[in-house]
Design an enzyme around this catalytic site. Structure first.
Site, PDB file in Angstrom:
ATOM      1  N   HIS A 107       0.829  -1.138  -0.017  1.00 22.89           N
ATOM      2  CA  HIS A 107      -0.214  -0.150  -0.058  1.00 22.89           C
ATOM      3  C   HIS A 107       0.927   1.319  -0.043  1.00 22.89           C
ATOM      4  CE1 HIS A 107       0.910  -1.132   4.174  1.00 22.89           C
ATOM      5  NE2 HIS A 107       0.739  -0.017   4.506  1.00 22.89           N
ATOM      6  N   HIS A 109       0.988   5.293   1.204  1.00 20.58           N
ATOM      7  CA  HIS A 109       0.015   6.268   2.110  1.00 20.58           C
ATOM      8  C   HIS A 109       0.036   7.579   1.400  1.00 20.58           C
ATOM      9  CE1 HIS A 109       0.424   4.073   5.999  1.00 20.58           C
ATOM     10  NE2 HIS A 109       1.303   3.660   5.483  1.00 20.58           N
TER      11      HIS A 109
END
Ligand code: AMP
Length: 144
Positions: A107, A109
């Site tokens: 992922h 941010h």
């Protein structure tokens, strides 16, 4: 978890992708999903993930996943900037627990940064309310 651990299909983000756990969605297409971070470090902190399971981090991801991930991150970051008018935006990504990673599904941010406002510690503190996150997500979605 070290850099080379096996992908756990029961990690939180895999559950979100499958719809087994809720999230406050900002953007979704066939390959990527963006949603609000439940422990936001700043107002508008969100995450972008590939919807394909299997990659724990950037180093284990297939190259074919990466350009779309970056482009989606850029697109969502631009909407965050347009919606919330931060003074800067930090794009971050952690690999392995020693580096600060806590969820082992790749992922990115997106962390808007505001002059004079502090940045909360990573993956700590208390969760934001779903209502507060939904208000922010609505602004970001409308700026997309
Ligand atoms: P990392 O530590 O880089 O793996 O980042 C994981 C991020 O996921 C942290 O910023 C957490 O606050 C966030 N997080 C953990 N659980 C959830 C959840 N259920 N929904 C949204 N964000 C989450």
């Amino acid at each position: 978890m070290s850099l080379n651990e096996i992908y756990d299909p029961n990690n939180i983000f895999a559950k979100i992708i499958r719809g087994d756990m809720p999230c406050v969605k900002v953007f979704e297409d066939g390959s990527y999903l963006a949603f609000m971070d439940i422990f936001p470090q700043t107002e508008g902190h969100c995450l972008v993930i590939p919807k394909t399971e299997g990659a724990t981090n950037l180093l284990t991801a297939p190259a074919s996943m990466l350009s779309g991930l970056i482009e989606t991150t850029r697109k969502v970051a631009a909407a965050v900037v347009a919606a919330l008018e931060p003074d800067g935006v930090r794009i971050a990504q952690f690999n392995g627990s020693l580096a600060g990673q806590t969820v082992f599904h790749l992922h990115m941010h997106i962390l808007p940064v505001y002059e004079g406002r502090s940045i909360a510690p990573h993956a700590g503190g208390s969760p934001a309310s779903a209502e507060a996150l939904e208000l922010l997500a609505d602004k970001i979605r409308r700026a997309m």
